[in-house]
Scaffold this motif. Structure first.
Motif, mmCIF file in Angstrom:
data_model
loop_
_atom_site.group_PDB
_atom_site.id
_atom_site.type_symbol
_atom_site.label_atom_id
_atom_site.label_comp_id
_atom_site.label_asym_id
_atom_site.label_seq_id
_atom_site.Cartn_x
_atom_site.Cartn_y
_atom_site.Cartn_z
ATOM 1 N N HIS A 98 -35.284 10.778 -1.515
ATOM 2 C CA HIS A 98 -34.205 11.284 -0.662
ATOM 3 C C HIS A 98 -32.933 11.594 -1.422
ATOM 4 N N GLN A 99 -32.710 10.957 -2.587
ATOM 5 C CA GLN A 99 -31.598 11.370 -3.448
ATOM 6 C C GLN A 99 -31.813 10.796 -4.831
ATOM 7 N N GLY A 100 -30.807 10.953 -5.718
ATOM 8 C CA GLY A 100 -30.996 10.578 -7.117
ATOM 9 C C GLY A 100 -31.250 9.101 -7.318
ATOM 10 N N ARG A 101 -30.479 8.250 -6.613
ATOM 11 C CA ARG A 101 -30.638 6.807 -6.836
ATOM 12 C C ARG A 101 -31.996 6.320 -6.326
ATOM 13 N N ALA A 103 -34.693 8.117 -6.684
ATOM 14 C CA ALA A 103 -35.567 8.477 -7.810
ATOM 15 C C ALA A 103 -35.485 7.384 -8.874
ATOM 16 N N GLU A 104 -34.269 6.881 -9.107
ATOM 17 C CA GLU A 104 -34.100 5.791 -10.085
ATOM 18 C C GLU A 104 -34.843 4.538 -9.614
ATOM 19 N N ASN A 105 -34.701 4.242 -8.333
ATOM 20 C CA ASN A 105 -35.336 3.046 -7.783
ATOM 21 C C ASN A 105 -36.850 3.097 -7.981
ATOM 22 N N HIS A 123 -24.567 5.589 -18.831
ATOM 23 C CA HIS A 123 -25.406 5.559 -17.623
ATOM 24 C C HIS A 123 -24.508 5.701 -16.408
ATOM 25 N N PHE A 124 -24.947 6.473 -15.447
ATOM 26 C CA PHE A 124 -24.178 6.618 -14.206
ATOM 27 C C PHE A 124 -24.186 5.277 -13.464
ATOM 28 N N ASP A 125 -23.206 5.078 -12.553
ATOM 29 C CA ASP A 125 -23.071 3.740 -11.946
ATOM 30 C C ASP A 125 -24.305 3.293 -11.169
ATOM 31 N N THR A 126 -24.933 4.211 -10.413
ATOM 32 C CA THR A 126 -26.123 3.783 -9.653
ATOM 33 C C THR A 126 -27.287 3.493 -10.613
ATOM 34 N N THR A 127 -27.306 4.234 -11.715
ATOM 35 C CA THR A 127 -28.373 4.049 -12.700
ATOM 36 C C THR A 127 -28.231 2.663 -13.328
ATOM 37 N N LYS A 128 -27.007 2.369 -13.751
ATOM 38 C CA LYS A 128 -26.739 1.049 -14.339
ATOM 39 C C LYS A 128 -27.010 -0.035 -13.297
ATOM 40 N N ASN A 185 -23.186 14.511 -19.175
ATOM 41 C CA ASN A 185 -22.789 13.111 -19.163
ATOM 42 C C ASN A 185 -21.600 12.958 -18.211
ATOM 43 N N ASN A 186 -21.902 12.586 -16.981
ATOM 44 C CA ASN A 186 -20.897 12.491 -15.917
ATOM 45 C C ASN A 186 -19.800 11.502 -16.279
ATOM 46 N N SER A 187 -20.211 10.280 -16.630
ATOM 47 C CA SER A 187 -19.223 9.213 -16.835
ATOM 48 C C SER A 187 -18.323 9.476 -18.047
ATOM 49 N N LEU A 214 -34.766 12.124 -18.727
ATOM 50 C CA LEU A 214 -33.466 12.768 -18.525
ATOM 51 C C LEU A 214 -32.989 12.509 -17.108
ATOM 52 N N ASP A 215 -31.740 12.054 -16.987
ATOM 53 C CA ASP A 215 -31.085 12.019 -15.681
ATOM 54 C C ASP A 215 -30.458 13.404 -15.549
ATOM 55 N N SER A 216 -31.081 14.231 -14.729
ATOM 56 C CA SER A 216 -30.867 15.687 -14.825
ATOM 57 C C SER A 216 -29.987 16.263 -13.736
ATOM 58 N N ALA A 217 -29.166 15.452 -13.082
ATOM 59 C CA ALA A 217 -28.402 15.930 -11.932
ATOM 60 C C ALA A 217 -27.684 17.258 -12.215
ATOM 61 N N ARG A 218 -27.170 17.398 -13.453
ATOM 62 C CA ARG A 218 -26.409 18.624 -13.773
ATOM 63 C C ARG A 218 -27.051 19.356 -14.957
ATOM 64 N N PHE A 219 -28.378 19.478 -14.895
ATOM 65 C CA PHE A 219 -29.100 20.091 -16.017
ATOM 66 C C PHE A 219 -28.726 21.555 -16.224
ATOM 67 N N MET A 254 -33.801 13.279 -10.716
ATOM 68 C CA MET A 254 -32.923 14.367 -10.275
ATOM 69 C C MET A 254 -32.230 13.991 -8.976
ATOM 70 N N SER A 255 -30.914 14.078 -8.998
ATOM 71 C CA SER A 255 -30.167 14.098 -7.757
ATOM 72 C C SER A 255 -29.969 15.574 -7.435
ATOM 73 N N SER A 256 -30.712 16.074 -6.470
ATOM 74 C CA SER A 256 -30.676 17.518 -6.173
ATOM 75 C C SER A 256 -29.369 17.933 -5.527
ATOM 76 N N LYS A 257 -28.530 16.929 -5.186
ATOM 77 C CA LYS A 257 -27.278 17.201 -4.484
ATOM 78 C C LYS A 257 -26.244 17.847 -5.397
ATOM 79 N N LYS A 258 -26.564 17.947 -6.670
ATOM 80 C CA LYS A 258 -25.628 18.570 -7.608
ATOM 81 C C LYS A 258 -26.108 19.986 -7.920
ATOM 82 N N ASP A 259 -26.816 20.140 -9.037
ATOM 83 C CA ASP A 259 -27.130 21.499 -9.496
ATOM 84 C C ASP A 259 -28.159 22.237 -8.646
HETATM 85 C C1 LIG Z 1 -25.530 11.557 -13.386
HETATM 86 C C2 LIG Z 1 -25.902 11.027 -12.041
HETATM 87 N N1 LIG Z 1 -27.064 10.364 -11.887
HETATM 88 C C3 LIG Z 1 -27.450 9.886 -10.701
HETATM 89 C C4 LIG Z 1 -26.665 10.043 -9.584
HETATM 90 C C5 LIG Z 1 -27.125 9.454 -8.272
HETATM 91 O O1 LIG Z 1 -27.497 10.463 -7.408
HETATM 92 P P1 LIG Z 1 -27.393 10.318 -5.811
HETATM 93 O O2 LIG Z 1 -25.937 10.268 -5.469
HETATM 94 O O3 LIG Z 1 -28.072 11.530 -5.298
HETATM 95 O O4 LIG Z 1 -28.081 9.068 -5.424
HETATM 96 C C6 LIG Z 1 -25.450 10.707 -9.701
HETATM 97 C C7 LIG Z 1 -24.601 10.879 -8.499
HETATM 98 O O5 LIG Z 1 -23.447 11.224 -8.544
HETATM 99 C C8 LIG Z 1 -25.056 11.216 -10.966
HETATM 100 O O6 LIG Z 1 -23.904 11.870 -11.139
#
Ligand SMILES: Cc1ncc(COP(=O)(O)O)c(C=O)c1O
Length: 458
Positions: A98-101, A103-105, A123-128, A185-187, A214-219, A254-259
């Motif tokens: 349903h979203q990126g986190r 996928a991580e789970n 690492h993004f906060d949800t990833t960490k 690299n978001n962070s 790859l955490d590919s949200a913004r690939f 992939m968090s598809s909510k980005k790219d």
């Molecule tokens: C790099 C990165 N990975 C993972 C996520 C988590 O994705 P989601 O918010 O869809 O759970 C985000 C969300 O901002 C992100 O920026």
């Protein structure tokens, strides 16, 4: 005269946003315990809290939604999405989430165990959070230059390959769940990772017998930067560049909510059939059956279309161009912004903006609150609040960079809005000497605290 670059779309539907007064905002933010996540959206004029799930879908995406197949198993929407993912990423196996986190789970349930190490760039906060929740450790091997907010480097999101190799040498292969590289690299400020760096990380993964994800949200934004900045890529298309990026990895979250410009959705891509089957069990437990995961058929249709729109070159030019437009304006006003400008957001160095606020009083959050009160612009702190406490000592972690992020939703705001945002920040900058006190924590969650933290003024 060269014609200016413009957005490759026109506006078909609008949504009103509401101005408020400073007094109203002052009252609202107090009621929200000085946490911008607690505000109602009507209390915000320009919402730059995230670029995640906040983009405007196209007419093609909306019409694709009408054709969604809501069958529980084997929906045509699933196969349409599978084809798009295969064409763009090269992965034969995927699971919708349903979203990126999510996928991580699912992925981490299959590969991360207690005591493991997951090295990578920031690492993004949800990833960490998902790693630490499993009593494993995320080791940040981002290049040192990333913490210098003014140094110019084309790929400040890179992994320091020497640091990475030190980690891989130090631990036995079975303790390394995978190398995880976040693109962009978001962070570290939405900074890109170079193809050369991905190639180097692949070599290390092979040498030490581990996987690279790859955490590919913004690939797509990462691919655009490679095209613009890395020798040998200027003549290549985004699709080809993205394909090469993914070719160095064993899979992706992939968090598809980005790219992919949808409001909700995510997926995991796998090269290895065995790992895909292992993760499938967790996907069915946490998300849903293999052919829908956490998504409805119409959402998978919109996502399949959005994946192609997200890699369109003229769209990427205008999207990343708008971020740079805002960055240039702020720089013109003397505001300490992180450079080079990132792909999805402008980051302001809060330590430089408010040098008198000690780190224990959260200068990033203080700045974000002031910007909200000044003009109703909502940003997010990327600093000590977001960094959480050390899982072992429970002491506050103070990252080297204490920033706020103004993230631009895709295809949503005009450059007039950007002028407004820059003027708001400028007004706060001009009265910065009068901002002398920050915040203390009233209540906090043990993990991912910044979403729900309650604060009071010192
Ligand atoms: C790099 C990165 N990975 C993972 C996520 C988590 O994705 P989601 O918010 O869809 O759970 C985000 C969300 O901002 C992100 O920026």
């Amino acid at each position: 005269m060269d014609l200016p670059f413009t957005e490759p779309f026109k506006i078909k539907m609008v949504e009103n946003i509401y101005k408020s007064t400073k007094d109203q905002r002052d009252k609202w933010i107090r009621e929200a315990s000085f946490n911008l996540f607690n505000l109602r959206s009507e209390q915000v004029f320009i919402d730059l809290i995230t670029d995640s799930g906040t983009g405007a879908m196209s007419d093609k995406q909306w019409s694709a939604m009408m054709l969604g197949d809501e069958s529980y198993a084997g929906a045509s929407s699933y196969y349409k999405l599978k084809e798009a993912i295969k064409e763009i990423t090269g992965f034969n196996y995927f699971l919708p989430t349903h979203q990126g986190r999510a996928a991580e789970n699912v992925l981490f349930s299959a590969i991360v165990k207690e005591g493991d190490i997951v090295p990578g760039n920031s690492h993004f906060d949800t990833t960490k959070g998902h790693i630490e929740f499993r009593k494993a450790r995320a080791v940040d091997c981002t290049v040192g230059i990333a913490s210098d907010t003014t140094a110019w480097d084309p790929f400040k999101g890179n992994v320091d390959l020497e640091k990475l190799e030190d980690v891989l040498k130090k631990y036995p292969a079975e303790k390394i769940s995978c190398i995880l590289i976040t693109i962009t690299n978001n962070s570290a400020g939405g900074q890109p990772v170079s193809m050369e760096n991905l190639r180097g990380a692949r070599k290390l993964a092979d040498k030490y017998g581990t996987r690279l994800f790859l955490d590919s949200a913004r690939f797509a934004e990462n691919a655009w930067f490679i095209k613009k900045r890395e020798p040998g890529y200027s003549d290549k298309g985004i699709l080809e560049i993205a394909g090469e990026m993914f070719s160095y990895s064993d899979g992706m979250t992939m968090s598809s909510k980005k790219d992919a410009i949808v409001n909700m959705g995510g997926f995991i891509g796998f090269r290895d059939e065995e790992l895909f089957h292992k993760a499938t069990t967790y996907n069915i437990m946490f998300e849903g059956f293999i052919t829908y995961g956490g998504m409805s058929g119409r959402d998978m249709n919109a996502l399949a279309q959005g994946l192609y729109e997200g890699i369109d070159l003229s769209y990427l030019e205008s999207r990343i161009g708008q971020v740079a437009y805002l960055g240039r304006k702020m720089k013109e006003y003397g505001i300490p912004v992180l450079e080079p400008f990132g792909g999805h957001a402008i980051f302001i160095d809060a330590k430089k903006f408010l040098p008198e606020i000690p780190k224990e009083e959260f200068p990033g959050q203080t700045l974000a609150v002031e910007i909200y009160i000044e003009g109703g612009v909502r940003s997010v702190e990327i600093g000590a609040l977001m960094a959480d406490r050390d899982p072992v000592t429970r002491e506050n972690r103070y990252p080297e960079l204490e920033m706020i992020r103004l993230a631009l939703p895709r295809r949503v705001f005009t450059n007039n809005h950007m002028d407004y945002v820059a003027a708001v920040v400028r007004n706060v900058f001009e009265r910065r000497d009068n901002i002398k006190k920050g915040f203390r924590i009233l209540r906090e969650a043990p993990i991912l605290r910044h979403f729900t933290v309650g604060l009071e003024r010192v």
